[in-house]
Structure formats: structure tokens, C-alpha cells
Enzyme design. Structure first.
Site, mmCIF file in Angstrom:
data_model
loop_
_atom_site.group_PDB
_atom_site.id
_atom_site.type_symbol
_atom_site.label_atom_id
_atom_site.label_comp_id
_atom_site.label_asym_id
_atom_site.label_seq_id
_atom_site.Cartn_x
_atom_site.Cartn_y
_atom_site.Cartn_z
ATOM 1 N N GLU A 112 1.469 -5.688 10.425
ATOM 2 C CA GLU A 112 2.067 -4.531 9.755
ATOM 3 C C GLU A 112 2.748 -3.610 10.769
ATOM 4 O O GLU A 112 2.533 -2.397 10.785
ATOM 5 C CB GLU A 112 1.016 -3.782 8.928
ATOM 6 C CG GLU A 112 0.397 -4.661 7.851
ATOM 7 C CD GLU A 112 -0.589 -3.931 6.957
ATOM 8 O OE1 GLU A 112 -0.850 -2.736 7.201
ATOM 9 O OE2 GLU A 112 -1.099 -4.546 5.998
ATOM 10 N N GLU B 177 -2.493 -11.670 4.704
ATOM 11 C CA GLU B 177 -3.498 -10.658 4.353
ATOM 12 C C GLU B 177 -3.411 -10.330 2.865
ATOM 13 O O GLU B 177 -2.780 -9.355 2.466
ATOM 14 C CB GLU B 177 -3.299 -9.398 5.194
ATOM 15 C CG GLU B 177 -4.413 -8.389 5.104
ATOM 16 C CD GLU B 177 -4.183 -7.201 6.001
ATOM 17 O OE1 GLU B 177 -4.191 -6.062 5.488
ATOM 18 O OE2 GLU B 177 -3.993 -7.403 7.221
#
Length: 841
Positions: free
Chosen positions: A451, A529
Site C-alpha cells: 500500500e 491482502e
């Protein structure tokens, strides 16, 4: 990226029969030659790797160890490494780690250790290796400054040879974890991984100096490529013989080669050789067989160095349309994300604790782990090799940028995070991780970021390119990915297209697989994820709690009104109706049905300390499908039903709900059987087909008694599960994973404590205060119950049961003897456990 795939035809087999016979004769000759010429070499060989964890001293202080100003010598206390001082401290709302670090303390810690010089070290290379110090470590030997390492997750070494002296030598280490928050989760503090002292000849293989890859892999043969870095630190040139040998899992020699080399003085060379292994056993999660490569360096018949590398023979590839292939077999990656802490023990996780946690995952059918969001300990990768887990080895959680809504500046994700070090240290840290981990067959991918806000800006691709080039230079056999949570922005900047395999966090910020497949038909997909589902062990809520539910796949409320209003807002439902965007069931359904999605890594396998997103007084949030104790939650059994063939059926919720008589309770089952039939007090509530289903559900008016699920396949009962309504708490049950342990100072025993009624039924609401008394050569390493709101110190000898359970972890001393643990609680029948601790032979 260079790929190494191979099809070995029958025609090639025939043409190579004579070559194989000649090769076999040479192999036998080399084996005999080696054993004859160097039969006494073990006594002469000088490389040693010594565990350096004992007899350290520690104190918290804000001072300089060279000047010793402010140090109080009386404040030193003995510690055994690995050591995490944060887990020992007070959990407080005032601690600057805040909700990120679970409100645990940080600070500045000092370590020192004195040791005696060994005369045999003369003219040797002596180094010290730290597998992990959190964080901003500085190291001195005899007041000589050796260096600094900001990254708390990366292994590093220092050469001690020039600074050692006869007599007593002293190592000092500073670990500065005072600037908080510096991560988005609990990190621990101090020298929390192993420390090693290494002694070797001046002519030897360098640290992490081997690189072993396999190509042309089949069940008939494999080509093994060796790359070795060899240092000659002598002031003169050296002519040596380097032997390369491969041993199988039974320690049988299967391939060998010998070469002569001349090394210039004070120089390092790299050699590259190729050996063949006939009929190799291929590494896989189901068959994690390992080989050992042995490098020996001989000079005039004397072995100067012997360096062993464990590796596996296997092939991997990612395909655009069909996802992941291992050994030419198309399989789904069934993975979890994990942070590195071990619950009650914090970040200093003993091997026995780590192995138990990984076995729990293995029993669920998990075949892969993503190291979120940093490299783990060397022992973790060794266990993955041995137990059969594939690994996405992740290195960074942030680079430089912050999120667009935070007024784009170079300020990262948290005030004192890695963004402050990225430009100076990223290449060094990434290099060291690749060199350390690239021989592990378990590692199938590298991840250079999670991220990363940089993905959203034009600078992102420019920062990604040199990282990709570096990884491909160091290891061209594995693809590189990064977990992207705003894939539409990563697509716009071109960031995602640079990745060998595009990583989708949260489906890419939404579940974008089909949309992106249409736009980027040559993309390779991995769900890095997802899902982010929440559950608290033993807690149920019938009103759905979903953040940003994905259109068309949101979970509806299970009842019109909440059946279980008594549970705290800090706790999450175990019905798989509490999540972000998508439930665990819908996420796996999509992953499993889309052949081009290689698999998924769910968030997370275990609950982890920190990232307490609901704030004080919770010290963590309930992302895991296994709690901090290692006790499975209900969703664990969903994955087991999908990921294993072992016959199973699981009922949720439990069946002890005093005061709810007559209220309709949704009863679910997870199973891998063809059908499941539910019974209440002996009466059938109906059988339902389980084919193609993720779960089955019955609406059942609560009546105390017995609820039973019967699972059938082909009309035959394969598994049953029964819950009985419990009476009030009456006694304690203790289940241990060992009754005999080694008296080595590191072995651990897990004591699972359950509260039972007078009939031996588990009491799922029990919260009795449990006391532990330990007599004998062992210590309480940590108590835990899995309750995010319980702020009791993990080092206490008392802990409340949470929903009927708690856990004690014992660790042996180095003294042999009988260990007795008494577990008691006011008003309950106590339990006494005996464990034998013995010296290993």
C-alpha cells in the site's frame, strides 16, 4: 524477468543414457576421493557459528555508552536474548505509540555483553550477526563504534576481528525506539531476534555468499546452478580446490564437482558452476523435501572452510490466464498475511512458539504466508522450507510519500516511519534481504511494498524501477509484486504495469479483478491482502457490520433485530458478517472461480498486537482467524472446509445462551462433506446439500440441550460435531502440548486452559480469574486470553479467562528437573500439571 521452465522429452532421455552412466561413475569416484582425502578434515575445519544469546545485561536509559554519562551501573539487569522490553512494559493511553503500537511503551534501551577472547581466533575472521534489532541500532566493540542500522527488521553483521583483544571484550548495543509512532502495528523493542558469533578462516565463503537455483526441472533430473562468493583476506595469493557436493534428505551424496582456483590477496571472487541431480524429489507444500549443498575450500589437503546451504528443487511460474504453477502443476495459493509478533511473547518469539503457530495454519490447509509488511526472522523461512509453506517475502511498508488526502509531502504513513530512511537505506536493506533469503525454496515472490502511497503519484513508477532492477539482478528466478490498495490510481500512473505480478490489496480498493482483466489482458493477478474480515473468538452478532460493502456481495443482516446485544462494540461477530468490502466466503469464492487470479492472502492469519483501529482501551483489533493465544475462531473452520480434504464439520455459534430461550438463533455449519444434517435434542432440523456451498444455515429457536451436526458424503457419515448447553463453571482443564522438554533455556510448553462445568462441558462465557503457580526449572514467558480489552501485563501470574479460555507459555531454564504448574481459581476445582525437563544427550 528471465523464466526457467523446461520440458524433458523421452528422446532426450534416450540420447543421454551414456552420459548418465559416465556421470554416475564420476560421482562415485568423487565421493570416494572426497571421503579418503579429507577424512580428518572435520577436526581441522575452522568455521563456527555460535549462538550468542546468553549473559546479556540491559537497561533503559537516554545516554551515551562511551562517555557513560547518566548510566547507573547498578541498573543493569540480566536478560536472555531474544528480548523485547515493550511487551514487559505498562500498556498506557499515554504511551506515544498510540493505537498503532497497541499503547505499549518504547524508549531507548542499552545492552552489553562481556566475553573472553579465545586464542584459537587468532588469524581468523570473527564477526557478529544480529538477526533483528528494533530499531535504530548502534553497536560498539571495546568502545570502538562499529556502525548504525535504522531498519529494525533486517539482519546485519559487523567484523570484530580488528578490534578484539586478549582477555575480556565487551559488546554494547543501543536500540532507539523512542520516536513514536514509527510503524502501523506493534513492533516490539530491543534485540528481539537471535545474535550469532561467527568464526571462520580468512579464505572462506562470504556471508550469504551462495546462490543456488534450479532449472530444467522435472522428476527425471534437474540442473543446479551454483554461484558462490569467496573471500581471500590473506595478504598473499592462494591456490585452492573448491569442492561442491549435493546431499539429499537422507544425507546421501547425489552430485559433486571439484574445481581449482587461484585467489588474489585481499580479493573476493565469484564462481559459477552447474551440477545435475538425477530423479530429484521436488519441493512442494505437500512434499517439502530439502537438499543440502556443501562448499568446501581445500588448501594442500586441509579444509579451510565448509559452508552448507539448504535448498529445494522446484519450478515456479505465473501465467496470464491460469495463475500460479508449481512443478508444472496449476494450484491456488491459499495464503494468510501475518505480522511477526507472537501474542503473549511480543516480538521475541521462541522457535517452539513460532512452530506451533505455523502448525495451526498448516492444519487449516494454508499453503502460503505473506510477511506483512517486513522481512521475518531466518528461523521463519527455515520452518517454511521444512513444513511446506510458500512465502511472499515483503520488505517495505512505506517508501517516501504520504496519501493524497494528507497534502502530498514526503512524510510517509506515520510520523517517524521508514520514509525518513528510504532514500539512504532502501537499496542496502533490500539487497541484504534478497541475499539472505533467496536460497529458500519456500520464497516464491518478492514484494517491494505494501500500500505504497507513492503508487498514486508520477514519482511512484520512477521509484519502483530501480527496486525492480535491483531485485532482478540479485534474483532472476522469482517475480516481484507490491500490494496496491488503490489500483485505479496505480493503473493511472503506470505503477501496476511495471510489476511482474500485480498485487491487489482489498481487491485493489474495490474488487477490480474482472474490470482490470478486460483492460489489461496480459496482467498477472495475485490477491495480496483480501478479505479484511473481523471476528472475536466466541462473539456473535446478527446485524451485519461491513465497511464499504461491495455492490452485489454485501452480507445481509441475519435477523431483523440483534440477537446478541450484550457484546461490546469493540468486539466483532464470528458469523463472517463483519468485514471490509467483502466477506471471507465471497472473497474465496471469487478467487477460486477466477483461474487467472493466482490465489489470495487473507488479512490476517493471527490476531496481532497494535493497529487498534477502534482506539483505547483496545490493544489490538480482531483481524485474525486465530486469536493471540493460537485458539482458532469460527472462520478458521470455514477455510479448513475449503482448503483441506480432511473430513470435517463445524457448528457456530455455541449452544449456551441463558436467557435467550425461544429466540431464533442462526446456526451455521462449515463442512467439506456432500450434505449436513442438524439435530436439536435428537430431533432432525433437516439435511441440506453442501455441494458448491460456502456454509449452510438453519434458523433455530434456542432450547437448551444438545445441538449436533452430522456430515455425510456418498450417504456415509464422515464427521459429527456436538455442542451441549453448559452449566455454571465448576473446574479447570489444562491441555499441554508437551509433557517432556529440553532443559536448554529456550524450549517452551503451551498450557491451554479451559473452564468446564461439573459434567465436563466447556463453558463458553466463563471469565473466571485464573492464577498460575510455577514450581521447578521454568519461567512464565507470557499469559494471554485473546481479549483486546484486557490490559493485564502478559508477564502477570494471573489472567481472566476470555470466553472460557486462556493460555500460559512456559520456558525452561538450563537446569533439569520436574516442573509443576498449579492452575487455580476461586470456587473452581484446580488442576495440577507435571512436566519433565531433561538435559539433552
Amino acid at each position: 524477468m528471465k523464466t526457467k521452465n523446461f520440458i524433458y522429452s523421452s528422446e532426450m532421455k534416450k540420447s543421454n543414457k551414456k552420459q548418465h552412466l559416465l556421470y554416475a561413475l564420476i560421482l562415485i569416484f568423487l565421493a570416494v576421493f572426497s571421503s579418503c582425502k579429507f577424512e580428518n578434515s572435520e577436526n581441522e575445519f575452522s568455521r563456527q557459528k555460535l549462538l550468542f544469546n546468553d549473559h546479556w545485561q540491559f537497561q533503559l536509559a537516554e545516554n551515551d555508552p562511551v562517555s557513560k554519562e547518566g548510566i547507573n551501573e547498578s541498573h543493569w539487569k540480566h536478560v536472555q536474548l531474544p528480548h523485547d522490553w515493550s511487551i514487559e512494559g505498562e500498556i498506557s493511553e499515554d504511551n506515544p505509540s498510540g493505537h498503532f503500537g497497541g499503547y505499549y511503551p518504547g524508549g531507548v534501551g542499552w545492552y552489553k555483553k562481556s566475553f573472553e577472547y579465545d586464542p584459537s581466533w587468532k588469524n581468523k575472521l570473527v564477526s557478529i550477526t544480529f538477526d533483528g534489532v528494533y530499531k535504530d541500532s548502534d553497536v560498539w566493540i571495546n568502545d570502538h563504534y562499529l556502525g548504525k542500522r535504522p531498519n529494525g527488521y533486517v539482519s546485519f553483521s559487523y567484523d570484530l576481528s580488528p578490534y578484539l583483544k586478549e582477555g575480556t571484550n565487551t559488546i554494547r548495543v543501543k536500540a532507539d525506539n523512542s520516536k513514536q509512532p514509527n510503524a502501523r502495528w506493534y513492533t516490539g523493542s530491543g534485540i528481539y531476534r537471535n545474535v550469532w558469533l561467527q568464526i571462520k578462516d580468512k579464505l572462506s565463503v562470504t556471508e550469504w555468499g551462495t546462490y543456488i537455483t534450479s532449472e530444467n526441472v522435472s522428476t527425471e533430473r534437474a540442473d543446479i546452478n551454483f554461484q558462490s562468493s569467496i573471500l581471500n583476506a590473506y595478504p598473499e595469493n592462494k591456490s585452492v580446490t573448491i569442492s561442491l557436493e549435493i546431499f539429499d534428505a537422507k544425507n546421501q551424496l547425489v552430485s559433486a564437482k571439484s574445481i581449482d582456483k587461484t585467489l588474489s590477496s585481499n580479493d573476493t571472487i565469484t564462481i559459477q558452476e552447474k551440477l545435475k541431480v538425477e530423479k530429484p524429489e521436488l519441493w512442494s507444500p505437500e512434499h517439502p523435501v530439502l537438499y543440502t549443498a556443501v562448499h568446501r575450500i581445500h588448501e594442500n589437503g586441509k579444509v579451510l572452510d565448509e559452508y552448507k546451504t539448504t535448498f529445494g528443487i522446484r519450478s515456479i511460474r505465473f501465467e496470464v490466464e491460469t495463475g500460479f504453477w508449481l512443478n508444472d502443476k496449476n494450484i491456488k495459493i491459499k495464503g494468510v498475511n501475518n505480522h511477526q509478533d507472537g501474542g503473549a511473547v511480543g516480538a521475541a518469539v521462541p522457535d517452539d512458539v513460532l512452530r506451533r503457530r505455523m502448525q495451526i495454519l498448516k492444519d487449516m490447509g494454508c499453503n502460503a504466508i505473506r510477511t506483512a509488511h517486513n522481512p521475518f526472522s531466518p528461523e521463519f523461512y527455515q520452518m517454511c522450507d521444512e513444513m511446506g509453506f510458500m512465502v511472499m517475502d515483503e520488505v517495505f511498508d512505506e517508501w517516501i510519500a504520504s496519501w493524497p488526502w494528507e497534502n502530498y509531502q514526503n512524510q510517509g504513513k506515520v510520523p517517524y516511519g521508514y520514509h525518513l530512511e528510504f532514500e539512504k537505506w532502501a537499496n542496502r536493506d533490500l539487497t541484504d534481504v534478497i541475499l539472505r533469503d533467496r536460497n529458500h525454496p519456500s520464497v516464491i515472490m518478492w514484494s517491494v511494498g505494501n500500500e505504497i502511497p507513492d503508487q498514486c503519484y508520477a514519482e511512484g513508477p520512477e521509484r519502483l524501477k530501480p527496486l525492480l532492477e535491483l531485485v532482478h539482478t540479485l534474483d532472476d528466478t522469482r517475480p516481484v509484486t507490491a500490494g496496491c490498495c488503490f489500483m485505479h490510481l496505480a493503473n493511472d500512473t503506470g505503477f501496476s504495469e511495471l510489476l511482474d505480478v500485480a498485487g491487489y490489496n482489498g481487491g485493489g480498493g474495490s474488487v477490480f479483478y474482472e474490470k482490470d482483466k478486460a483492460i489489461y489482458p496480459n496482467r498477472k493477478f495475485i490477491a495480496t491482502e483480501i478479505p479484511h474480515s473481523f471476528q472475536t473468538r466466541g462473539v456473535y452478532k446478527t446485524q451485519t457490520d461491513m465497511r464499504s460493502p461491495e455492490q452485489g456481495i454485501a452480507v445481509p443482516n441475519l435477523t431483523k433485530k440483534e440477537v446478541f446485544p450484550e457484546f461490546s462494540e469493540f468486539y466483532s461477530s464470528s458469523y463472517d458478517n463483519s468485514s471490509v468490502r467483502i466477506s471471507a466466503r465471497d472473497s474465496w469464492r471469487r478467487t477460486d472461480s477466477l483461474p487467472y487470479v493466482a490465489g489470495e492472502f487473507r488479512w490476517t492469519g493471527f490476531d496481532y498486537l497494535g493497529e487498534a483501529i477502534k482506539g483505547w482501551p483496545s490493544r489490538f483489533y480482531n483481524f485474525g482467524i486465530i486469536d493471540l493465544c493460537g485458539f482458532p475462531k469460527d472462520t478458521y473452520y470455514f477455510y479448513k472446509s475449503q482448503w483441506t480434504d480432511e473430513p470435517m464439520v463445524h457448528i457456530l455459534p455455541h449452544w449456551t445462551w441463558p436467557g435467550k430461550e425461544g429466540k431464533t438463533i442462526p446456526v451455521w455449519t462449515y463442512s467439506n462433506a456432500d450434505e449436513v444434517e442438524l439435530f436439536l435434542n435428537g430431533k432432525s432440523l433437516g439435511a441440506k446439500s453442501n455441494k458448491g456451498k460456502m456454509n449452510l444455515s438453519w434458523d433455530v429457536p434456542y432450547t437448551p440441550g444438545e445441538i449436533k451436526a452430522v456430515a455425510r458424503t456418498d450417504g456415509k457419515i464422515i464427521k459429527e460435531q456436538i455442542y451441549k448447553t453448559a452449566k455454571k463453571p465448576s473446574k479447570i482443564q489444562v491441555i499441554t502440548d508437551k509433557k517432556e522438554v529440553d532443559a536448554n533455556g529456550v524450549s517452551c510448553v503451551h498450557l491451554e486452559v479451559n473452564i468446564l462445568d461439573e459434567d465436563g462441558n466447556f463453558v463458553p462465557y466463563a471469565d473466571n480469574l485464573i492464577s498460575f503457580t510455577v514450581d521447578g526449572p521454568a519461567k512464565n514467558l507470557g499469559l494471554e486470553n485473546g481479549d483486546p480489552l484486557d490490559l493485564t501485563s502478559n508477564k502477570s501470574n494471573q489472567r481472566k479467562a476470555f470466553n472460557g479460555k486462556c493460555l500460559m507459555i512456559l520456558q525452561t531454564t538450563k537446569e533439569a528437573g520436574d516442573i509443576k504448574v498449579t492452575v487455580s481459581s476461586s470456587g473452581l476445582e484446580s488442576e495440577e500439571i507435571s512436566i519433565t525437563s531433561s538435559q539433552s544427550e
